[in-house]
Design a protein around this motif. Structure first.
Motif, PDB file in Angstrom:
ATOM      1  N   ASP A 163       0.809  -1.214   0.000  1.00 23.41           N
ATOM      2  CA  ASP A 163       0.000   0.000   0.000  1.00 23.41           C
ATOM      3  C   ASP A 163       0.845   1.267   0.000  1.00 23.41           C
ATOM      4  O   ASP A 163       0.323   2.366   0.149  1.00 23.41           O
ATOM      5  CB  ASP A 163      -0.961   0.009   1.186  1.00 23.41           C
ATOM      6  N   GLY A 164       2.165   1.117  -0.177  1.00 24.76           N
ATOM      7  CA  GLY A 164       3.047   2.272  -0.263  1.00 24.76           C
ATOM      8  C   GLY A 164       3.634   2.718   1.051  1.00 24.76           C
ATOM      9  O   GLY A 164       4.469   3.630   1.076  1.00 24.76           O
ATOM     10  N   GLU A 165       3.233   2.099   2.155  1.00 29.15           N
ATOM     11  CA  GLU A 165       3.773   2.440   3.464  1.00 29.15           C
ATOM     12  C   GLU A 165       5.038   1.636   3.733  1.00 29.15           C
ATOM     13  O   GLU A 165       5.296   0.601   3.114  1.00 29.15           O
ATOM     14  CB  GLU A 165       2.736   2.169   4.553  1.00 29.15           C
ATOM     15  N   VAL A 166       5.826   2.106   4.682  1.00 30.38           N
ATOM     16  CA  VAL A 166       7.036   1.392   5.102  1.00 30.38           C
ATOM     17  C   VAL A 166       6.648   0.316   6.111  1.00 30.38           C
ATOM     18  O   VAL A 166       5.827   0.547   7.003  1.00 30.38           O
ATOM     19  CB  VAL A 166       8.061   2.367   5.710  1.00 30.38           C
ATOM     20  N   TYR A 167       7.233  -0.865   5.944  1.00 27.79           N
ATOM     21  CA  TYR A 167       6.998  -1.959   6.888  1.00 27.79           C
ATOM     22  C   TYR A 167       8.096  -1.932   7.947  1.00 27.79           C
ATOM     23  O   TYR A 167       9.288  -1.973   7.621  1.00 27.79           O
ATOM     24  CB  TYR A 167       6.993  -3.308   6.181  1.00 27.79           C
ATOM     25  N   TYR A 168       7.693  -1.845   9.195  1.00 26.13           N
ATOM     26  CA  TYR A 168       8.630  -1.771  10.307  1.00 26.13           C
ATOM     27  C   TYR A 168       8.606  -3.081  11.088  1.00 26.13           C
ATOM     28  O   TYR A 168       7.558  -3.694  11.270  1.00 26.13           O
ATOM     29  CB  TYR A 168       8.255  -0.639  11.266  1.00 26.13           C
ATOM     30  N   ARG A 169       9.774  -3.455  11.543  1.00 23.03           N
ATOM     31  CA  ARG A 169       9.876  -4.575  12.492  1.00 23.03           C
ATOM     32  C   ARG A 169       9.986  -3.965  13.879  1.00 23.03           C
ATOM     33  O   ARG A 169      11.012  -3.395  14.248  1.00 23.03           O
ATOM     34  CB  ARG A 169      11.098  -5.430  12.174  1.00 23.03           C
ATOM     35  N   ASP A 170       8.913  -4.071  14.644  1.00 20.05           N
ATOM     36  CA  ASP A 170       8.829  -3.455  15.966  1.00 20.05           C
ATOM     37  C   ASP A 170       8.961  -4.548  17.022  1.00 20.05           C
ATOM     38  O   ASP A 170       8.023  -5.313  17.265  1.00 20.05           O
ATOM     39  CB  ASP A 170       7.497  -2.725  16.114  1.00 20.05           C
ATOM     40  N   TYR A 171      10.119  -4.618  17.656  1.00 21.00           N
ATOM     41  CA  TYR A 171      10.379  -5.702  18.596  1.00 21.00           C
ATOM     42  C   TYR A 171       9.628  -5.531  19.913  1.00 21.00           C
ATOM     43  O   TYR A 171       9.305  -6.517  20.563  1.00 21.00           O
ATOM     44  CB  TYR A 171      11.880  -5.814  18.865  1.00 21.00           C
ATOM     45  N   ARG A 172       9.349  -4.323  20.305  1.00 24.51           N
ATOM     46  CA  ARG A 172       8.621  -4.143  21.551  1.00 24.51           C
ATOM     47  C   ARG A 172       7.144  -4.483  21.391  1.00 24.51           C
ATOM     48  O   ARG A 172       6.485  -4.878  22.345  1.00 24.51           O
ATOM     49  CB  ARG A 172       8.797  -2.716  22.063  1.00 24.51           C
ATOM     50  N   GLN A 173       6.612  -4.348  20.200  1.00 26.42           N
ATOM     51  CA  GLN A 173       5.229  -4.713  19.946  1.00 26.42           C
ATOM     52  C   GLN A 173       5.106  -6.193  19.586  1.00 26.42           C
ATOM     53  O   GLN A 173       4.158  -6.866  20.000  1.00 26.42           O
ATOM     54  CB  GLN A 173       4.658  -3.862  18.819  1.00 26.42           C
ATOM     55  N   THR A 174       6.048  -6.698  18.800  1.00 19.00           N
ATOM     56  CA  THR A 174       6.061  -8.103  18.382  1.00 19.00           C
ATOM     57  C   THR A 174       7.440  -8.666  18.716  1.00 19.00           C
ATOM     58  O   THR A 174       8.355  -8.610  17.891  1.00 19.00           O
ATOM     59  CB  THR A 174       5.784  -8.229  16.873  1.00 19.00           C
ATOM     60  N   PRO A 175       7.607  -9.208  19.925  1.00 18.82           N
ATOM     61  CA  PRO A 175       8.959  -9.555  20.386  1.00 18.82           C
ATOM     62  C   PRO A 175       9.656 -10.623  19.546  1.00 18.82           C
ATOM     63  O   PRO A 175      10.836 -10.493  19.245  1.00 18.82           O
ATOM     64  CB  PRO A 175       8.717 -10.053  21.816  1.00 18.82           C
ATOM     65  N   HIS A 176       8.939 -11.670  19.174  1.00 21.80           N
ATOM     66  CA  HIS A 176       9.572 -12.796  18.492  1.00 21.80           C
ATOM     67  C   HIS A 176       8.882 -13.037  17.154  1.00 21.80           C
ATOM     68  O   HIS A 176       7.669 -12.851  17.028  1.00 21.80           O
ATOM     69  CB  HIS A 176       9.495 -14.064  19.355  1.00 21.80           C
ATOM     70  N   ALA A 177       9.662 -13.471  16.164  1.00 21.46           N
ATOM     71  CA  ALA A 177       9.103 -13.626  14.823  1.00 21.46           C
ATOM     72  C   ALA A 177       9.713 -14.827  14.128  1.00 21.46           C
ATOM     73  O   ALA A 177      10.824 -15.274  14.437  1.00 21.46           O
ATOM     74  CB  ALA A 177       9.324 -12.365  13.991  1.00 21.46           C
ATOM     75  N   LEU A 178       8.964 -15.343  13.169  1.00 18.99           N
ATOM     76  CA  LEU A 178       9.364 -16.470  12.331  1.00 18.99           C
ATOM     77  C   LEU A 178       9.465 -15.990  10.892  1.00 18.99           C
ATOM     78  O   LEU A 178       8.605 -15.255  10.411  1.00 18.99           O
ATOM     79  CB  LEU A 178       8.327 -17.598  12.454  1.00 18.99           C
ATOM     80  N   ASN A 179      10.511 -16.415  10.196  1.00 19.78           N
ATOM     81  CA  ASN A 179      10.745 -16.024   8.805  1.00 19.78           C
ATOM     82  C   ASN A 179      11.014 -17.290   7.997  1.00 19.78           C
ATOM     83  O   ASN A 179      12.053 -17.931   8.172  1.00 19.78           O
ATOM     84  CB  ASN A 179      11.931 -15.059   8.727  1.00 19.78           C
ATOM     85  N   VAL A 180      10.054 -17.677   7.147  1.00 22.76           N
ATOM     86  CA  VAL A 180      10.212 -18.894   6.356  1.00 22.76           C
ATOM     87  C   VAL A 180      10.278 -18.536   4.881  1.00 22.76           C
ATOM     88  O   VAL A 180       9.787 -17.488   4.449  1.00 22.76           O
ATOM     89  CB  VAL A 180       9.053 -19.885   6.609  1.00 22.76           C
ATOM     90  N   GLY A 181      10.875 -19.427   4.100  1.00 23.79           N
ATOM     91  CA  GLY A 181      10.969 -19.196   2.665  1.00 23.79           C
ATOM     92  C   GLY A 181      11.882 -20.218   2.018  1.00 23.79           C
ATOM     93  O   GLY A 181      12.811 -20.746   2.646  1.00 23.79           O
ATOM     94  N   ALA A 182      11.619 -20.502   0.749  1.00 25.14           N
ATOM     95  CA  ALA A 182      12.421 -21.464   0.014  1.00 25.14           C
ATOM     96  C   ALA A 182      13.755 -20.847  -0.393  1.00 25.14           C
ATOM     97  O   ALA A 182      13.996 -19.642  -0.226  1.00 25.14           O
ATOM     98  CB  ALA A 182      11.651 -21.934  -1.219  1.00 25.14           C
ATOM     99  N   THR A 183      14.607 -21.674  -0.959  1.00 25.67           N
ATOM    100  CA  THR A 183      15.889 -21.192  -1.465  1.00 25.67           C
ATOM    101  C   THR A 183      15.665 -20.162  -2.570  1.00 25.67           C
ATOM    102  O   THR A 183      14.788 -20.330  -3.419  1.00 25.67           O
ATOM    103  CB  THR A 183      16.707 -22.371  -2.019  1.00 25.67           C
TER     104      THR A 183
END
Length: 451
Positions: A163-183
């Motif tokens: 939507d044209g906005e910047v995506y932020y990784r906010d650790y205080r709001q979302t402490p832990h995250a998973l990142n999956v993806g193929a080669t």
């Protein structure tokens, strides 16, 4: 041919060239004016065609009958504000009685075609007010982050949203995250952008890269601790758990529970501690979690159980101690053994790049956002870095990280190496590196001897 005709032809040629080569420039110079005229001219008819109007009120109908006037038309939502942005338009409307924000979300694709925009998303601002964010061009085709972005404490920009906005990784709001993806899906570039953004903050970076450190090793000058094999990873995680327990002891001593202090000064995490006492927050990055969970012998199985147990403890208890997890992998399912699903349940943030099968997408979003599963399996192979990001609330959005070369990431890490804190509990795992300016050798980490 008159001069006016030549000038118009030249303007048209420039507009076509910009639209092809520089869509952002085309939008700011030509596209935004055309879109504004189109939306204002078509607004009432588009709302009616998309079923977003309401019949006239009984009062208006009765008044029309009494005065012999024609029956008034259906009423469209009232425009509160129409604002252009660098990537599109923001249309804020006031709902009519009987309308719901879901009506606009369901009609977003029809609105996109009717207004000839690249993308339309709807969200409720407050009761009775809906905001439509429209993008005028494909912002994910050639990602260009804004020159000035506003981060914050443990909040870093890593990608661009559709939507044209910047995506932020906010650790205080979302402490832990998973990142999956193929080669070759862009998972490593996402992690590289994350490290480059975190390198500018006063935060300790701890890495586990069981591919002999080929991903995180070049960035080692900005890492407080780094493990490049499962044995070192097991010991590093044990040390992190001990450090977490020490931080909790510090918090317990400094909770300030005396009756003469106001409640606001009572602390239960590191962020309410005085600045001179607050320990440095830690972000733990695991490059390939499957390498930590797989085993072939009994000894490797015991090591694997130690690793998973430590990760689960850090995910359950680490937030208040300022320890945040960023776990990457190609797959993250129950086939990796006991404790994996318990660990996944603690990872609130989910980011899924292109996957090879629907099952892998289900591992990320099947339990929180089924719609995101379909969006994940539709990611094209010719757009590495494109991903679907969401969290346990069920909300999700498409994002794409800008390409960041390893050379540039290394330069950023090296330029901020002075920010690398020393944590006594992790000293044994600090990367051994040559001084800057000399031939770089691979970073090595030796696990401490166990008596």
């Amino acid at each position: 041919m008159t001069a006016l005709t030549v000038a118009l032809a030249l303007v048209a040629a420039v507009a076509l060239l910009l639209r092809w080569q520089r869509p952002a420039w085309y939008w700011m110079s030509f596209g935004v004016v055309i879109a504004l005229v189109r939306i204002l001219a078509r607004y009432a008819s588009v709302m009616d065609a998309c079923g977003l109007t309401v019949p006239p009120s009984r009062w208006h109908l009765a008044l029309a009958r009494m005065t012999g006037r024609p029956i008034p038309d259906s009423r469209a939502p009232r425009i509160l504000r129409l604002r252009p942005t660098r990537t599109g338009l923001v249309l804020r409307v006031k709902l009519r009685p009987g309308q719901d924000a879901f009506d606009f979300s369901a009609a977003s694709d029809r609105l996109r075609h009717s207004f000839v925009m690249q993308n339309v998303t709807a969200r409720e601002i407050r009761s009775g007010v809906v905001e439509l964010r429209m993008t005028g061009y494909d912002v994910l085709k050639r990602v260009q982050m804004p020159a000035a972005v506003r981060g914050g404490v443990m909040r870093v920009p890593v990608a661009m949203r559709e939507d044209g906005e910047v995506y932020y990784r906010d650790y205080r709001q979302t402490p832990h995250a998973l990142n999956v993806g193929a080669t070759q899906s862009g998972k490593s570039v996402y992690q590289r952008n994350l490290v480059a953004a975190l390198a500018t903050l006063d935060v300790a970076l701890v890495g586990i890269d069981c591919k002999q450190g080929v991903e995180l090793g070049p960035l080692a000058r900005r890492f407080t601790a780094l493990a490049d094999n499962p044995d070192a990873a097991a010991d590093l995680l044990d040390a992190l758990v001990e450090h977490m327990e020490d931080v909790y002891q510090l918090i317990r001593r400094e909770q300030r529970l005396s009756a003469d202090l106001p409640d606001v000064e009572i602390t239960a995490d590191i962020w309410d501690l005085p600045d001179h006492l607050r320990p440095r927050p830690i972000v733990l990055l695991v490059d390939e979690v499957a390498e930590l969970a797989l085993f072939a012998t009994k000894d490797e199985e015991k090591r694997r159980d130690r690793i998973i147990t430590s990760l689960v403890r850090l995910a359950q208890l680490g937030r208040a101690a300022g320890i945040y997890l960023e776990i990457c992998g190609q797959r993250f399912g129950s086939e990796l053994g006991k404790g994996i699903t318990m660990l996944r349940a603690q990872l609130t943030g989910r980011t899924a790049h292109r996957v090879n099968d629907e099952t892998s997408a289900n591992m990320a979003f099947g339990d929180i956002a089924p719609d995101a599963v379909l969006a994940t399996v539709q990611i094209r192979t010719d757009r590495p870095g494109t991903a679907v990001a969401g969290d346990s609330s069920g909300g999700w959005v498409r994002i794409r990280t800008p390409h960041l070369s390893l050379r540039r990431a290394v330069n950023i890490a090296n330029s901020h190496a002075h920010r690398t804190p020393e944590i006594p509990a992790l000293d044994a795992f600090r990367p051994v590196l040559p001084p800057l300016g000399k031939a770089a050798a691979p970073s090595t980490v030796t696990a401490p001897a166990i008596a």
